[in-house]
Design an enzyme around this catalytic site. Structure first.
Site, PDB file in Angstrom:
ATOM      1  N   ALA A  15     -68.284 -20.452  -5.215  1.00 15.34           N
ATOM      2  CA  ALA A  15     -67.894 -19.633  -4.057  1.00 15.34           C
ATOM      3  C   ALA A  15     -68.995 -19.534  -3.007  1.00 15.34           C
ATOM      4  O   ALA A  15     -68.754 -19.092  -1.893  1.00 15.34           O
ATOM      5  CB  ALA A  15     -67.494 -18.236  -4.529  1.00 15.34           C
ATOM      6  N   ARG A  20     -78.209 -23.583   3.323  1.00 16.43           N
ATOM      7  CA  ARG A  20     -79.325 -24.508   3.546  1.00 16.43           C
ATOM      8  C   ARG A  20     -78.916 -25.978   3.587  1.00 16.43           C
ATOM      9  O   ARG A  20     -79.756 -26.862   3.749  1.00 16.43           O
ATOM     10  CB  ARG A  20     -80.414 -24.271   2.483  1.00 16.43           C
ATOM     11  CG  ARG A  20     -81.248 -23.034   2.779  1.00 16.43           C
ATOM     12  CD  ARG A  20     -82.148 -22.682   1.626  1.00 16.43           C
ATOM     13  NE  ARG A  20     -81.390 -22.146   0.492  1.00 16.43           N
ATOM     14  CZ  ARG A  20     -81.873 -22.058  -0.749  1.00 16.43           C
ATOM     15  NH1 ARG A  20     -83.086 -22.488  -1.016  1.00 16.43           N
ATOM     16  NH2 ARG A  20     -81.129 -21.548  -1.707  1.00 16.43           N
ATOM     17  N   TYR A 366     -59.570 -65.666  11.051  1.00 14.99           N
ATOM     18  CA  TYR A 366     -58.869 -64.438  10.676  1.00 14.99           C
ATOM     19  C   TYR A 366     -57.544 -64.785  10.014  1.00 14.99           C
ATOM     20  O   TYR A 366     -56.683 -65.434  10.627  1.00 14.99           O
ATOM     21  CB  TYR A 366     -58.614 -63.543  11.898  1.00 14.99           C
ATOM     22  CG  TYR A 366     -57.724 -62.365  11.545  1.00 14.99           C
ATOM     23  CD1 TYR A 366     -58.133 -61.434  10.586  1.00 14.99           C
ATOM     24  CD2 TYR A 366     -56.449 -62.214  12.101  1.00 14.99           C
ATOM     25  CE1 TYR A 366     -57.316 -60.387  10.207  1.00 14.99           C
ATOM     26  CE2 TYR A 366     -55.626 -61.159  11.732  1.00 14.99           C
ATOM     27  CZ  TYR A 366     -56.064 -60.255  10.780  1.00 14.99           C
ATOM     28  OH  TYR A 366     -55.250 -59.216  10.397  1.00 14.99           O
TER      29      TYR A 366
HETATM   30  C1  UD1 Z   1     -78.620 -18.006 -10.970  1.00 15.47           C
HETATM   31  C2  UD1 Z   1     -79.005 -17.178 -12.194  1.00 15.47           C
HETATM   32  C3  UD1 Z   1     -80.453 -17.494 -12.569  1.00 15.47           C
HETATM   33  C4  UD1 Z   1     -80.606 -18.975 -12.824  1.00 15.47           C
HETATM   34  C5  UD1 Z   1     -80.129 -19.766 -11.627  1.00 15.47           C
HETATM   35  C6  UD1 Z   1     -80.103 -21.228 -11.945  1.00 15.47           C
HETATM   36  C7  UD1 Z   1     -77.773 -15.096 -12.090  1.00 15.47           C
HETATM   37  C8  UD1 Z   1     -77.830 -13.675 -11.730  1.00 15.47           C
HETATM   38  N1  UD1 Z   1     -78.870 -15.788 -11.866  1.00 15.47           N
HETATM   39  O1  UD1 Z   1     -79.435 -17.551  -9.905  1.00 15.47           O
HETATM   40  O2  UD1 Z   1     -80.805 -16.768 -13.726  1.00 15.47           O
HETATM   41  O3  UD1 Z   1     -81.965 -19.279 -13.099  1.00 15.47           O
HETATM   42  O4  UD1 Z   1     -78.802 -19.384 -11.263  1.00 15.47           O
HETATM   43  O5  UD1 Z   1     -79.826 -21.948 -10.778  1.00 15.47           O
HETATM   44  O6  UD1 Z   1     -76.783 -15.554 -12.582  1.00 15.47           O
HETATM   45  N2  UD1 Z   1     -71.689 -17.941  -7.131  1.00 15.47           N
HETATM   46  C9  UD1 Z   1     -70.389 -17.561  -6.926  1.00 15.47           C
HETATM   47  N3  UD1 Z   1     -70.109 -16.279  -6.599  1.00 15.47           N
HETATM   48  C10 UD1 Z   1     -71.069 -15.342  -6.478  1.00 15.47           C
HETATM   49  C11 UD1 Z   1     -72.399 -15.725  -6.690  1.00 15.47           C
HETATM   50  C12 UD1 Z   1     -72.688 -17.022  -7.014  1.00 15.47           C
HETATM   51  O7  UD1 Z   1     -69.465 -18.377  -7.031  1.00 15.47           O
HETATM   52  O8  UD1 Z   1     -70.726 -14.205  -6.186  1.00 15.47           O
HETATM   53  C13 UD1 Z   1     -71.991 -19.314  -7.471  1.00 15.47           C
HETATM   54  C14 UD1 Z   1     -72.823 -20.034  -6.423  1.00 15.47           C
HETATM   55  O9  UD1 Z   1     -71.991 -20.694  -5.491  1.00 15.47           O
HETATM   56  C15 UD1 Z   1     -73.646 -21.005  -7.249  1.00 15.47           C
HETATM   57  C16 UD1 Z   1     -73.794 -20.283  -8.583  1.00 15.47           C
HETATM   58  O10 UD1 Z   1     -72.773 -19.311  -8.640  1.00 15.47           O
HETATM   59  O11 UD1 Z   1     -72.941 -22.188  -7.488  1.00 15.47           O
HETATM   60  C17 UD1 Z   1     -75.171 -19.639  -8.754  1.00 15.47           C
HETATM   61  O12 UD1 Z   1     -75.356 -18.701  -7.740  1.00 15.47           O
HETATM   62  P1  UD1 Z   1     -76.751 -18.519  -7.043  1.00 15.47           P
HETATM   63  O13 UD1 Z   1     -76.645 -17.461  -6.033  1.00 15.47           O
HETATM   64  O14 UD1 Z   1     -77.285 -19.836  -6.615  1.00 15.47           O
HETATM   65  O15 UD1 Z   1     -77.606 -17.971  -8.270  1.00 15.47           O
HETATM   66  P2  UD1 Z   1     -79.168 -17.891  -8.340  1.00 15.47           P
HETATM   67  O16 UD1 Z   1     -79.646 -16.728  -7.574  1.00 15.47           O
HETATM   68  O17 UD1 Z   1     -79.752 -19.203  -8.032  1.00 15.47           O
END
Ligand code: UD1
Ligand code: CA
Length: 458
Positions: A15, A20, A366
């Site tokens: 989602a 970036r 062709y």
């Molecule tokens: C998350 C983990 C972290 C881990 C890291 C690895 C949590 C709280 N943290 O952090 O421990 O080391 O991934 O990359 O889980 N997404 C949704 N809906 C939301 C939020 C996120 O679909 O409401 C999806 C994002 O699109 C993404 C994934 O979940 O594909 C991870 O979300 P992201 O915000 O990147 O998590 P991190 O803060 O990187």
């Protein structure tokens, strides 16, 4: 370790916005190895034969749905309130028993063996894919007590001692479904980011005496996420390197594995040789002893044994028989069907046409909507005039025909077996078998003609 259960639900989180990437396209639709990241993750999930695959979408959801043609359950998360909230949104679509595997749409190179290992390790309890990173900045840290995983702390919530931990959370989890309503319902957003963290289920599992089984990923790239184009390009290189290694091990000769790209699938026979800067896309099949010269782009093609593709060819949606010679600089367009021992030379374009065994079109030609028999020669600079601006027409050429150089074959037109046409002919009527047909103005010479000259000025 508990006993693995066969009931598996997969939830893919996708989602997020992908700010970036600086792109109009949602992040998970960016290609890696010729397939969108999300399509790749779905494909890998399918290999586990789960009961269901749910994809949580938000940003760019219409584009995401339109670009994925696999049957999955789409779940809309209107506000991105965290990974825990995202899985909770999927809860109504999960079974009451069995397990849920959580994947990320932007972690594209996770593979089937790793996931099978994790499912095996997890049993009916909690499985957690971890990594150990030289630089763990930004990742959730794995907190252990007496060797047991007891919590995950996000970078932004971590104290100095926790930040010094190199063992990290990849984000990939296996969770027992019967615990999910309670655990996901209990998540709080009282943390540094004000989000519902999926990682907090670890502490809840600990509370409920459900064991957490960590599994360290065998290589970091398997669980690496993509947040920008630098990371996308890095993972693309890794994927290409891995694919090239597998092909080399299977006996293909790649003149330089670092200058070979496979954006799809390749089936191959023995003793195939591929020179540098070749790009293969879609589904490509190469028979025994096929040679591909430098700088060829080949998409969805079937190439028979012993055929040589010279450098700089572009081949798409076509089939080529055995012992044929193509190029250099040939273009085969969709539905070009090239027979055994056919020669297609430089600057020859073939579209929706068949050439029978041993026929040749060697130079500057062709051929569109044409059916050409066996052992026929098409002279240099010949064009099938197949299009009147509205409709397309067929050119039918028999066996052992000799089309002279520079012919315009105005379709619909038929050339009989063993017919010959004179160089420079514009053929707009059928040519009878076995005869010579000429269709060009007679050459005349004007005797005594005087070339006008400018008057000389003094
Ligand atoms: C998350 C983990 C972290 C881990 C890291 C690895 C949590 C709280 N943290 O952090 O421990 O080391 O991934 O990359 O889980 N997404 C949704 N809906 C939301 C939020 C996120 O679909 O409401 C999806 C994002 O699109 C993404 C994934 O979940 O594909 C991870 O979300 P992201 O915000 O990147 O998590 P991190 O803060 O990187
Ligand atoms: Ca991330």
């Amino acid at each position: 370790m508990g006993t693995p259960s066969s009931n598996l639900n997969v939830v893919i989180l996708a989602a997020g916005k992908g700010t970036r990437m600086y792109s109009k396209q949602p992040k998970v639709l960016h290609d890696i190895g010729g397939m969108s990241m999300l399509a790749r993750v779905i494909h890998t999930a399918q290999s586990l034969q789960p009961q269901s695959i749910s994809v949580v979408i938000g940003h760019g959801k219409e584009a995401v749905k339109a670009n994925i043609d696999t049957a999955v359950t789409w779940i809309e998360q209107t506000e991105q309130l965290g990974t825990g909230h995202a899985v909770k949104t999927a809860l109504p679509f999960l079974s009451h028993s069995g397990r849920t595997l959580v994947l990320y749409g932007d972690v594209p190179l996770i593979d089937t063996p790793t996931l099978q290992d994790l499912l095996h390790t997890a049993g009916d309890e909690v499985g957690l894919l971890t990594d150990v990173l030289d630089n763990p900045t930004g990742y959730g840290r794995i907190i252990r007590e007496h060797g047991q995983v007891v919590a995950i702390v996000e970078e932004k919530d971590a104290n100095a001692a926790q930040k010094a931990i190199h063992e990290t959370n990849t984000g990939i989890f296996v969770l027992p479904n019967h615990k999910l309503p309670e655990w996901l319902g209990a998540l709080q957003s009282n943390n540094a980011q004000g989000e519902y963290y999926l990682t907090d289920v670890i502490a809840l599992a600990q509370r409920d005496s459900v064991a957490v089984h960590p599994l360290q990923v065998r290589a970091s790239w398997l669980a690496a996420g993509v947040n920008n184009k630098v990371q996308l390009a890095e993972l693309e290189r890794i994927l290409q390197r891995e694919q090239a290694q597998a092909l080399l091990k299977a006996g293909i000769t790649l003149r330089d594995p670092a200058r070979f790209d496979l954006r799809g699938t390749l089936q191959h026979g023995q003793d195939v040789v591929i020179d540098v800067n070749v790009v293969l896309e879609g589904d490509v099949v190469l028979g025994d002893d096929v040679q591909i010269g430098a700088n060829c782009v080949i998409k969805n093609a079937h190439i028979g044994s012993g055929t040589v593709i010279q450098p700089n060819c572009h081949l798409e949606n076509c089939t080529i028989g055995e012992a044929a010679q193509i190029g250099p600089f040939a273009r085969l367009r969709p539905n070009a069907c090239i027979g055994n021992e056919v020669h297609i030379g430089n600057f020859v374009e073939v579209k929706n046409s068949t050439l029978g065994t041993g026929s040749k079109a060697n130079h500057l030609t062709y051929l569109g909507d044409a059916s050409i028999g066996e052992h026929t020669n098409i002279g240099a600079g010949t064009i099938t005039c197949n299009y009147d601006g509205v409709n397309k027409y067929k050119t039918i050429i028999g066996d052992e025909v000799r089309i002279g150089s520079g012919n315009m074959l105005v379709a619909p037109v038929e050339i009989g077996h063993k017919a010959t046409t004179g160089a420079g002919s514009t053929i707009s009527k059928n040519c009878p078998a076995g005869e010579l047909t000429l269709a060009r103005a007679r050459q005349t010479t004007i005797k005594g003609w005087v070339r006008p000259e400018k008057p000389k000025t003094a």
